[in-house]
Every structure is written in structure tokens, then in C-alpha cells.
Design a protein around this motif. Structure first.
Motif, PDB file in Angstrom:
ATOM      1  N   ALA A  34      -4.822   9.431   6.708  1.00 33.71           N
ATOM      2  CA  ALA A  34      -6.196   9.067   7.063  1.00 33.71           C
ATOM      3  C   ALA A  34      -6.377   7.562   7.048  1.00 33.71           C
ATOM      4  CB  ALA A  34      -7.175   9.710   6.087  1.00 33.71           C
ATOM      5  N   SER A  35      -5.720   6.867   6.091  1.00 30.76           N
ATOM      6  CA  SER A  35      -5.935   5.430   6.030  1.00 30.76           C
ATOM      7  C   SER A  35      -4.807   4.643   6.667  1.00 30.76           C
ATOM      8  CB  SER A  35      -6.101   5.005   4.576  1.00 30.76           C
ATOM      9  OG  SER A  35      -5.055   5.499   3.819  1.00 30.76           O
ATOM     10  N   LEU A  36      -3.857   5.312   7.333  1.00 31.77           N
ATOM     11  CA  LEU A  36      -2.754   4.582   7.939  1.00 31.77           C
ATOM     12  C   LEU A  36      -2.893   4.532   9.449  1.00 31.77           C
ATOM     13  CD1 LEU A  36       0.255   5.835   5.884  1.00 31.77           C
ATOM     14  CD2 LEU A  36      -0.767   3.600   5.866  1.00 31.77           C
ATOM     15  N   SER A  52       7.036  -1.981   0.746  1.00 27.53           N
ATOM     16  CA  SER A  52       6.847  -0.965   1.776  1.00 27.53           C
ATOM     17  C   SER A  52       6.373  -1.613   3.064  1.00 27.53           C
ATOM     18  CB  SER A  52       5.803   0.026   1.286  1.00 27.53           C
ATOM     19  OG  SER A  52       5.143   0.610   2.379  1.00 27.53           O
ATOM     20  N   GLY A  53       6.692  -1.012   4.191  1.00 29.77           N
ATOM     21  CA  GLY A  53       6.260  -1.524   5.481  1.00 29.77           C
ATOM     22  C   GLY A  53       4.789  -1.346   5.724  1.00 29.77           C
ATOM     23  N   PHE A  54       4.124  -0.528   4.880  1.00 30.52           N
ATOM     24  CA  PHE A  54       2.703  -0.283   5.082  1.00 30.52           C
ATOM     25  C   PHE A  54       1.833  -1.348   4.437  1.00 30.52           C
ATOM     26  CE2 PHE A  54       3.119   3.519   7.254  1.00 30.52           C
ATOM     27  CZ  PHE A  54       3.937   4.410   6.601  1.00 30.52           C
ATOM     28  N   SER A  55       2.427  -2.303   3.705  1.00 27.63           N
ATOM     29  CA  SER A  55       1.583  -3.256   2.982  1.00 27.63           C
ATOM     30  C   SER A  55       1.134  -4.359   3.924  1.00 27.63           C
ATOM     31  CB  SER A  55       2.352  -3.846   1.810  1.00 27.63           C
ATOM     32  OG  SER A  55       3.478  -4.531   2.295  1.00 27.63           O
ATOM     33  N   ASP A  56      -0.060  -4.837   3.669  1.00 28.62           N
ATOM     34  CA  ASP A  56      -0.649  -5.889   4.503  1.00 28.62           C
ATOM     35  C   ASP A  56      -1.277  -6.921   3.581  1.00 28.62           C
ATOM     36  OD1 ASP A  56      -1.935  -7.398   6.374  1.00 28.62           O
ATOM     37  OD2 ASP A  56      -2.936  -5.718   7.363  1.00 28.62           O
ATOM     38  N   ILE A  99      -5.148  -7.280   3.747  1.00 28.17           N
ATOM     39  CA  ILE A  99      -5.879  -6.170   3.127  1.00 28.17           C
ATOM     40  C   ILE A  99      -5.863  -6.330   1.615  1.00 28.17           C
ATOM     41  CG2 ILE A  99      -5.919  -3.672   2.854  1.00 28.17           C
ATOM     42  CD1 ILE A  99      -6.410  -3.929   5.608  1.00 28.17           C
ATOM     43  N   TRP A 123      -3.935   9.758  15.400  1.00 25.54           N
ATOM     44  CA  TRP A 123      -4.453   9.676  14.032  1.00 25.54           C
ATOM     45  C   TRP A 123      -3.573   8.758  13.182  1.00 25.54           C
ATOM     46  CZ3 TRP A 123      -8.742   9.816  11.932  1.00 25.54           C
ATOM     47  CH2 TRP A 123      -8.959  10.156  10.611  1.00 25.54           C
ATOM     48  N   TYR A 183       4.366   1.056  11.497  1.00 24.00           N
ATOM     49  CA  TYR A 183       5.491   1.393  10.626  1.00 24.00           C
ATOM     50  C   TYR A 183       5.597   2.909  10.449  1.00 24.00           C
ATOM     51  CZ  TYR A 183       8.661   1.143   6.641  1.00 24.00           C
ATOM     52  OH  TYR A 183       9.730   1.289   5.798  1.00 24.00           O
ATOM     53  N   GLU A 188       9.345   7.439   4.228  1.00 21.97           N
ATOM     54  CA  GLU A 188       8.467   7.006   3.136  1.00 21.97           C
ATOM     55  C   GLU A 188       7.296   7.972   2.984  1.00 21.97           C
ATOM     56  OE1 GLU A 188       7.963   2.740   2.994  1.00 21.97           O
ATOM     57  OE2 GLU A 188       5.984   3.084   2.108  1.00 21.97           O
ATOM     58  N   ARG A 219      -9.658  -0.529  -4.124  1.00 19.08           N
ATOM     59  CA  ARG A 219      -8.652  -0.053  -3.169  1.00 19.08           C
ATOM     60  C   ARG A 219      -9.108   1.218  -2.479  1.00 19.08           C
ATOM     61  NH1 ARG A 219      -3.310   2.415  -3.664  1.00 19.08           N
ATOM     62  NH2 ARG A 219      -2.199   1.738  -1.822  1.00 19.08           N
ATOM     63  N   LEU A 244      -9.545   1.828   1.534  1.00 16.96           N
ATOM     64  CA  LEU A 244      -8.870   2.873   2.296  1.00 16.96           C
ATOM     65  C   LEU A 244      -9.878   3.776   2.984  1.00 16.96           C
ATOM     66  CD1 LEU A 244      -6.035   3.789  -0.191  1.00 16.96           C
ATOM     67  CD2 LEU A 244      -5.891   2.341   1.796  1.00 16.96           C
ATOM     68  N   LEU A 266     -11.119   2.002   6.053  1.00 13.72           N
ATOM     69  CA  LEU A 266     -10.174   2.095   7.172  1.00 13.72           C
ATOM     70  C   LEU A 266     -10.240   3.475   7.802  1.00 13.72           C
ATOM     71  CD1 LEU A 266      -7.157   0.281   5.548  1.00 13.72           C
ATOM     72  CD2 LEU A 266      -8.568  -0.581   7.378  1.00 13.72           C
ATOM     73  N   GLU A 267     -10.365   4.508   6.953  1.00 18.43           N
ATOM     74  CA  GLU A 267     -10.453   5.862   7.499  1.00 18.43           C
ATOM     75  C   GLU A 267     -11.718   6.030   8.326  1.00 18.43           C
ATOM     76  OE1 GLU A 267     -10.174   9.021   4.576  1.00 18.43           O
ATOM     77  OE2 GLU A 267     -11.113  10.400   6.006  1.00 18.43           O
ATOM     78  N   ASN A 317      -6.564   1.434  16.108  1.00 18.42           N
ATOM     79  CA  ASN A 317      -5.832   1.053  14.906  1.00 18.42           C
ATOM     80  C   ASN A 317      -6.750   0.276  13.967  1.00 18.42           C
ATOM     81  OD1 ASN A 317      -4.044   0.085  13.024  1.00 18.42           O
ATOM     82  ND2 ASN A 317      -2.460  -0.393  14.519  1.00 18.42           N
ATOM     83  N   GLN A 331      -1.921   5.690  13.034  1.00 22.14           N
ATOM     84  CA  GLN A 331      -1.947   4.497  13.881  1.00 22.14           C
ATOM     85  C   GLN A 331      -0.986   3.405  13.452  1.00 22.14           C
ATOM     86  OE1 GLN A 331      -3.844   3.188  16.474  1.00 22.14           O
ATOM     87  NE2 GLN A 331      -4.420   5.262  16.986  1.00 22.14           N
ATOM     88  N   HIS A 332      -0.624   3.358  12.175  1.00 23.12           N
ATOM     89  CA  HIS A 332       0.157   2.227  11.694  1.00 23.12           C
ATOM     90  C   HIS A 332       1.515   2.204  12.378  1.00 23.12           C
ATOM     91  CE1 HIS A 332       1.792  -0.678   8.873  1.00 23.12           C
ATOM     92  NE2 HIS A 332       0.616  -0.775   8.317  1.00 23.12           N
ATOM     93  N   TYR A 370      -6.148  -1.409  11.330  1.00 22.04           N
ATOM     94  CA  TYR A 370      -5.610  -2.674  10.846  1.00 22.04           C
ATOM     95  C   TYR A 370      -5.854  -3.773  11.869  1.00 22.04           C
ATOM     96  CZ  TYR A 370      -3.537   0.090   7.219  1.00 22.04           C
ATOM     97  OH  TYR A 370      -3.385   0.937   6.168  1.00 22.04           O
ATOM     98  N   LYS A 393      12.336  -6.236   2.318  1.00 22.93           N
ATOM     99  CA  LYS A 393      13.670  -5.613   2.334  1.00 22.93           C
ATOM    100  C   LYS A 393      14.582  -6.289   3.346  1.00 22.93           C
ATOM    101  CE  LYS A 393      12.029  -1.345   2.544  1.00 22.93           C
ATOM    102  NZ  LYS A 393      11.727   0.074   2.355  1.00 22.93           N
ATOM    103  N   HIS A 409       4.126  -4.860  -2.627  1.00 22.46           N
ATOM    104  CA  HIS A 409       5.125  -3.814  -2.372  1.00 22.46           C
ATOM    105  C   HIS A 409       6.151  -4.280  -1.391  1.00 22.46           C
ATOM    106  CE1 HIS A 409       1.543  -1.487  -3.251  1.00 22.46           C
ATOM    107  NE2 HIS A 409       1.000  -2.058  -2.231  1.00 22.46           N
ATOM    108  N   MET A 466       0.825  -1.219   0.000  1.00 22.91           N
ATOM    109  CA  MET A 466       0.000   0.000   0.000  1.00 22.91           C
ATOM    110  C   MET A 466       0.853   1.260   0.000  1.00 22.91           C
ATOM    111  SD  MET A 466      -3.321   0.236   2.401  1.00 22.91           S
ATOM    112  CE  MET A 466      -3.437  -1.496   2.517  1.00 22.91           C
ATOM    113  N   ALA A 467       2.070   1.144  -0.561  1.00 25.67           N
ATOM    114  CA  ALA A 467       2.985   2.283  -0.487  1.00 25.67           C
ATOM    115  C   ALA A 467       2.475   3.406  -1.370  1.00 25.67           C
ATOM    116  CB  ALA A 467       4.367   1.865  -0.948  1.00 25.67           C
ATOM    117  N   LYS A 481     -11.318   4.349  11.642  1.00 24.59           N
ATOM    118  CA  LYS A 481     -10.416   5.109  12.503  1.00 24.59           C
ATOM    119  C   LYS A 481     -11.095   6.358  13.029  1.00 24.59           C
ATOM    120  CE  LYS A 481      -6.580   6.596  10.727  1.00 24.59           C
ATOM    121  NZ  LYS A 481      -5.251   7.191  10.596  1.00 24.59           N
TER     122      LYS A 481
END
Lengths: 397, 229
Positions: free
Chosen positions: A395-397, B71-75, B78, A364, A369, A378, B95, B99, B102-103, B127, A366-367, B129, B35, B69, A1-2, B106
Motif C-alpha cells: 500500500a505504501s510502496l 534496502s532499495g525502498f529507502s528514500d 522521506i 498498485w 525497486y 525483499e 512514520r 506511510l 503515501l497510501e 507513484n 509503484q516503487h 514518491y 550495497k 537502511h 523503509m525496509a 496512491k
């Protein structure tokens, strides 16, 4: 989700913005000169400033958040704040605005201007999402707290599109009225400037229809009432109101007038409204636009005009345009000239850090990472320090 | 006689034909996007990792899909959910709905968090996630039912489910519940957010469906020996 799909209106290939003028107080110097806040009290976070009064905000508060008090909020901004900021206010249970350099520049000019001269025009410009509307709201809050009369138009683009009711004007045959829009604006104006409505009196008598008229010397509140009850003539009431304010605020005893318009390029652009014979309506033919254009001319004294350019809601303009000439067009630029251009850049490092800390503190971001160093790098890479993109990303992290 | 020879000369087709199958030769290896794996210095590799690296030098590697990805944000959960929600290949829409969901989750939780007194703040999970994963785990059935034919009748026989099947069922139930049983005018992200929040606290119609499945499996315990695998 980068690489989240960023709304297309934020995609810019050119990352650098060129300020039209290089003022002595350049934004890049701020980061170097601002030292970290000395004695940080344990109760107050580093990104919050103790100064809640916008009049006392100074260079050392740049990059820090101040809170808008809730009682002033309802009267100063009945319709002025952007939608995402309103959602944020609801979620965080507080409304915090960041003090930034462009707003400080406008406020310093407002403090030192000579109000016997014709009104000065300030134009805030910058790329999409860099914080122009929030800077305008900061300046409006300053004017409101100083007791000025505030004429705030939250988004001029809404006036030239999506209007279901267009009435031919009774005053001038070629013009078109927008009754619902005008009455809504009058209501919000009444909420903001409640205490001025009884003080200012009309200087001329106005005849609305065969049976209705307003005499000279009646308080402004009655004029606003007339616009709210007789919705058909509300656009003309708006014009009359603007005329009254122009003539009366210039005097030595009158209050100062602040005209704040967001998306001023709408007034000189094309519209998507059509007349009954399917021909396009020009912006000039709308009563509300015509009156507002007269308001923005600098032939009156005793106030200031703060305007923002906006590509987001604008019609028939390229997505990457942000400079005044490209958004206003030749006609708009010449009517707004001479103005004081104020560039609004995206966040610099200190401001970004402050925003990041604020989101982390308000729970806000929360993730897990996102709390690490690499995650932060990043995020900086993804949003290029653009305030609006950063907000949507978090918003979505 | 002629019929028998005809059946012997018929071209062979497999009884079970794959619907979704990879066109890659099994020779190809999966791509490694994490990575951390590449940051391990030479000396710290275990024997298996060394063998894998040598294999990668000679074998070809599949192309990584666009949604994978480093990236550390990938799950991965999800991503799977987004793929299941997707219609007609419109990954962008799926997608963005995810998102936005999730918003929404939250926002609701953070608003609740800021309004509660300090003592109860620790109990509220903000959170999205964690909420998503926990809700999915709450919706996963433990045991499933399979239709087996015996003696002319079909019986619903309780069977164990693999992890993949359980995850699939949980996601499928969530999505169909939101698509079919909610008010027409609400948007998908709002519906999903509501459903996920109720599933997180073990309430809601998907949890009910899971519990009914468990009850049916419990009721049909007698037929469990009809299963031969």
C-alpha cells in the motif's frame, strides 16, 4: 523503509502452521501439479481465470483471480466484505477475489453433501491475515449464485463489544437485547434474500407486545418489516426468523440454507459489555448470541454451516493463538464438535506470484525497486507470503 | 581600570553556540550502507575509492542510525520529512502517518487512473514518491529574506539560500500548513495527502506562500547591497 512497522497483531515468531488433519488434498501438492496455463490469450492476464462462476472453479484455477459482478455484489454482500477489501474494490474499480484451495475444498464438500442429513459444519482456521474471511466470502458467493438462502454474519465480535444500547429482553427476564444491531442485520438480510421473503411463510404465530402479533402463514417479509419498524423487538424477530428458517429449509421443497459466521469464537468468549450494576454480561445472556448458537447446532437438515475463527477482533485471547481449541475454548469446541476443520495457509509461491502480478498490473505496486527481482525477494522476506501483510506493505510502496 | 582587567580575565565562550551538534570526534567516518558500493570488484575501484577503503581500515566509523537502511525502498527525503514531522521522539507514529499519506495519495491517483479513458491514462502520475518529490520541489523557494540591521532599522534583505535551507523551508511550510490551517477533525495523513497533491499541480496555500516570499524579495531588491556575504 525496509522494515516497516508491521501492525503488532501480525507478528508471529513461529512461521509454521500445523494443519489439524492431513487431508489427501494437501496444499503443498498444488504448486507441483499445477502447470502454467496453456494457451494464454493476449487479452487475459495469466493471473485471471476465464471462469467467473464460482460453481465451475476447479483445481486448475487455484491462484488466479475471478471478478465478482457488481450487481451480484450489492445483493450478496451488503455488509460481508472486509474493510480493506472494500477500499481495494473502490480503488481498482473492480472486485477480484483469488481462488484458493481452502475455498475450493469447502465448495466441493458443499456440492457432494447429502442434504437429508443434519447440517455439516466447516471451520476455517489459520494465522492472522492468511485469508479466512475471503475464503468465506468466496463460499458465500457460491451459495448465493446457486440460489441458496444465505445467513451471513460478517463479524460476530461486533456483537459482544462496543454496544451502547442494551435493553432488557421482554421475552426472557435474564436476557439482554441489542435493538440497533439486530435491526441493521435484518435490513442486510432482507437485501441478500429479497426473493425468499415472499416465498417462505411463518409456521407459528408470534406475539411481540400486547397490541402486536404476527399470525401463522404470513410471509417472511412481514416479519422482517416488523423488526425494522419496531426496533425494540428486533432481537426477538431475529430469533423467530432463525427458528423459521431452521424448520422450513429442512423440508424437501425448501431452499438450502447457508449459515456463514465470521469470528465464530466470539459466541463462546467473554464480552466487554456491562449491565447497569457493573457486572459482566455473559455471551449466553445476549439474545442474538443465544439464537445464533441455536442456529449453529447441527440439529436441522438441508443446509450447511461455514464458520471462520478470528483472533483479530476477539477479546481476552492471546495474539498468537489461531488453533480452534485455543480460540473457541472448551465450551465452544464441544458445542461445535463434530466439525470439518479447513486450514487456510498463507500464499504459496504460485499464489504469491499471482498476487504480485495483479498488483503490478493494477498500478498498485509503484516503487521501481519493487519491480526488480531483489525487491521482490525483499517483499517476500518482509511479509513471509502472508496475504494481509503483503497488501499493507504494497500500500505504501 | 579594574573593569578592563575583569573583561580580559573572563573565561572565553564562543559567540555562537551550536544547538544540534554531533558528539562524535571529527575523526570518525560516516557509515556506508549502500550495497552497490560493496559489490564493486577490487579491480574496478577508482583511485579515490581505493583511498577511502584504506582510510576505513584505520579510522573508526560512526554508528549507523536506526532509520538508515541498505534496502532499495529507502528514500532520504522521506526519512528527513518523517524526522521533521516527529514530535517527542515518537518516530513510530510519524512514520506510520507518512506511510498512510503515501497510501492515500496512491489510492486517489490509482482510482482516478482506472476511471479515465485509455487516451488520458498516461497523464496521471500514480507513484506517490514521484508526487512527493515533485511537490517538495515545487514548494522550495529560490530566494529568501534575511533581517539585517542598518542605521537603527531592520531591513528584509533578499539572499540566496543553500539547498539544505530550501528543502527545510519547504518541508516546514508543508507541515505547519497541515497542522494549523486545516479542519480540526481531519487526520494528518489526509491533510498531508491533499496538500501534497495540490502542491504537485502547483496550486495550494504552500505554493502561494512561496510565491509571496518571492514577491517580497523582488520588492526589496533595492536593499540587496546591504548584504555583505
Amino acid at each position: 523503509m525496509a522494515l516497516q512497522r508491521v501492525p503488532t497483531r501480525f507478528c508471529r515468531t513461529v512461521c509454521q502452521t500445523h494443519p489439524l488433519h492431513l487431508s489427501g488434498q494437501s496444499q503443498q501438492l498444488v504448486t507441483a501439479s499445477a502447470e502454467p496455463e496453456t494457451p494464454v490469450k493476449i487479452e487475459r492476464a495469466i493471473f485471471r481465470t476465464p471462469e467467473q462462476n464460482p460453481a465451475n472453479h476447479s483445481q486448475q484455477d487455484v491462484g488466479q483471480y475471478y471478478t465478482l459482478p457488481p450487481d451480484q455484489l450489492r445483493s450478496a454482500f451488503p455488509h460481508g466484505l472486509p474493510r480493506r477489501f472494500q477500499q481495494q474494490m473502490k480503488t481498482f474499480n473492480e472486485s477480484c477475489v483469488m481462488v484458493r484451495q481452502p475455498a475450493l475444498e469447502v465448495m466441493s464438500h458443499l456440492k457432494r453433501a447429502d442434504y437429508r442429513q443434519p447440517a455439516l459444519r466447516y471451520l476455517l482456521y489459520g494465522i492472522t491475515g492468511s485469508g479466512k474471511t475471503m475464503a468465506l466470502c468466496h463460499a458465500v458467493h457460491y451459495c448465493f449464485s446457486q440460489g441458496w438462502l444465505v445467513l451471513h454474519i460478517p463479524d460476530a465480535h461486533l456483537w459482544i463489544k462496543n454496544c451502547k444500547e442494551l435493553l432488557p429482553s421482554s421475552y426472557k427476564p435474564a436476557r439482554l437485547d441489542q435493538p440497533v444491531l439486530a435491526s441493521q442485520w435484518l435490513k442486510n438480510f432482507g437485501v441478500t434474500n429479497k426473493h425468499f421473503l415472499s416465498e417462505i411463510k411463518t409456521t407459528k404465530s408470534y406475539v411481540w407486545t400486547k397490541r402486536e402479533s404476527t399470525e401463522e402463514g404470513r410471509p417472511l417479509g412481514e416479519l422482517v418489516e416488523k423488526g425494522l419498524t419496531r426496533v425494540k423487538s428486533s432481537s426477538d424477530v431475529m430469533g423467530a426468523l432463525m427458528r423459521e428458517l431452521r424448520t422450513q429449509c429442512g423440508g424437501p421443497g425448501g431452499p438450502r440454507l447457508a449459515v456463514a459466521v465470521d469470528g465464530v469464537n466470539a459466541l463462546w468468549g467473554r464480552t466487554t459489555l456491562r449491565k447497569e450494576d457493573k457486572s459482566e454480561v455473559l455471551a449466553e445472556e445476549l439474545t442474538v448470541v443465544h439464537n445464533l448458537r441455536k442456529m449453529l447446532k447441527n440439529d436441522w437438515c438441508g443446509g450447511a454451516i461455514i464458520a471462520t475463527l478470528s483472533q483479530t477482533g476477539s477479546l481476552f485471547t492471546p495474539r498468537t493463538a489461531y488453533l480452534p481449541h485455543s480460540l473457541l475454548g472448551k465450551e465452544g469446541f464441544e458445542s461445535l464438535e463434530p466439525f470439518i476443520p479447513v486450514p487456510v495457509p498463507p500464499y504459496d509461491e504460485k499464489e504469491f506470484e499471482s498476487c504480485y502480478q495483479y498488483y503490478v498490473e493494477r498500478n498498485w505496486l509503484q516503487h521501481p525497486y519493487g519491480h526488480t527481482e531483489e525487491g521482490k525477494k525483499e517483499l517476500i522476506f518482509l511479509c513471509n507470503r502472508n496475504p494481509a501483510i503483503f497488501e499493507r506493505l504494497c500500500a505504501s510502496l | 581600570m579594574a573593569a578592563v582587567t575583569a573583561t580580559l580575565l573572563k573565561p572565553w565562550t564562543p559567540r555562537l553556540f551550536q544547538v544540534r551538534w554531533s558528539r562524535y570526534n571529527p575523526y570518525y567516518l560516516e557509515p556506508e550502507v549502500r550495497k552497490e558500493v560493496y559489490n564493486i570488484p577490487e579491480t574496478d575501484l577508482t583511485a579515490e575509492q581505493r583511498k577511502e577503503q584504506e582510510l576505513k581500515a584505520v579510522r573508526p566509523i560512526k554508528a549507523a542510525p536506526a532509520s538508515l537502511h541498505s534496502s532499495g525502498f529507502s528514500d532520504p527525503m522521506i526519512s528527513k520529512f518523517i524526522n521533521m514531522m516527529m514530535k517527542g521522539g515518537n518516530k513510530i507514529l510519524a512514520r506510520s502517518i507518512m506511510l498512510q499519506t503515501l497510501e492515500n495519495i496512491k489510492r486517489k491517483q490509482v482510482e482516478k487512473y482506472h476511471k479515465t479513458p485509455d487516451a488520458q491514462k498516461a497523464t496521471i502520475e500514480c507513484n506517490p514518491y514521484i508526487i512527493f518529490n515533485q511537490a517538495l520541489a515545487n514548494c522550495k523557494p529560490v530566494i529568501g529574506l534575511v533581517s539585517i540591521q542598518k542605521g537603527g532599522k531592520y531591513y528584509q534583505v533578499p539572499t540566496p539560500l543553500t539547498d539544505n535551507r530550501r528543502r527545510f523551508l519547504a518541508m516546514k511550510w508543508l507541515i505547519t500548513e497541515c497542522r494549523e490551517n486545516k479542519h480540526r477533525r481531519t487526520l494528518m495523513d489526509e491533510k498531508l495527502a491533499q496538500e501534497l497533491l495540490t502542491a504537485f499541480s502547483n496550486e495550494g496555500s504552500v505554493i502561494k506562500k512561496k510565491n509571496e516570499l518571492h514577491k517580497m524579495a523582488e520588492a526589496n531588491r533595492a536593499f540587496a547591497h546591504y548584504r555583505w556575504w
